[in-house]
Scaffold this active site. Sequence first.
Site, PDB file in Angstrom:
ATOM      1  N   ASP A 195       2.650   3.354  -0.098  1.00  0.00           N
ATOM      2  CA  ASP A 195       2.332   2.509   1.410  1.00  0.00           C
ATOM      3  C   ASP A 195       2.575   3.448   2.625  1.00  0.00           C
ATOM      4  OD1 ASP A 195       2.474   0.185   0.391  1.00  0.00           O
ATOM      5  OD2 ASP A 195       4.636  -0.017   0.350  1.00  0.00           O
ATOM      6  N   ARG A 196       2.176   4.962   2.135  1.00  0.00           N
ATOM      7  CA  ARG A 196       2.063   5.929   3.024  1.00  0.00           C
ATOM      8  C   ARG A 196       3.489   6.391   3.720  1.00  0.00           C
ATOM      9  NH1 ARG A 196      -1.989   6.108   0.519  1.00  0.00           N
ATOM     10  NH2 ARG A 196      -4.221   6.361   1.128  1.00  0.00           N
ATOM     11  N   MET A 197       4.474   6.029   3.049  1.00  0.00           N
ATOM     12  CA  MET A 197       5.908   6.412   3.467  1.00  0.00           C
ATOM     13  C   MET A 197       6.270   7.688   2.673  1.00  0.00           C
ATOM     14  SD  MET A 197       6.863   3.845   5.640  1.00  0.00           S
ATOM     15  CE  MET A 197       8.604   4.113   5.876  1.00  0.00           C
TER      16      MET A 197
END
Length: 217
Positions: A195-197
């Site tokens: 999640d692009r975290m």
Amino acid sequence: MDATPRPPTLAELRRTYEGEPLLEADLAPDPVAQFAVWFQDALDAGLPEPNAMILATASAGGRPSARTVLLKGYDERGFVFYTNYESRKGRDLTENPRASLLFPWHPIRRQVRVEGTVARISHEESAEYFNSRPYGSRIGAWASRQSAVVRSREELDARYEELAARWPEDPPVPDFWGGFRVTPTEMEFWQGQLDRMHDRLRYRRTRPGWVLERLAP
């Protein structure tokens, strides 16, 4: 009806990143020591040319430029690569001795970014590396006036043959060729996550020593 699959649009080109969490407690106190660990991981993973890095420079007037070069040495003093000092990157670094390096290890979902000051290494260090290179590469260093305009491939090949005839073995080290060392002031270790975290941990040099900080992805 045409059954040919439609190629994805640029907006649709994406991949999922998933890796082990990168925590502050997992990293070495010194960024070069941590780089050594990750570089070995890249070697063990069989990445092609894990020492390939993107070198970004800027002229005295601020005009940026980037290209891929090869890391040829590193230790507590910094990261070393070799080039023609009269090339565009050589001129940039003479005018503006700061640079950024990026190691894009995409298959293992990692990147390492280095920012720092730049200085030429000693002639003795450059000569030792130059003399370890294959013969053809040593002649090539003489033959190529790197970044200069040439009229044709034939002109370039003719110069190579002329120099190979002059030095059929053991060409000397060119006075316009040698190494630069990037001494890091910042190093960032990036680990891809869902999640692009992503995890981004940055070492920043201060007078007491290195400070480790987490950056938002």
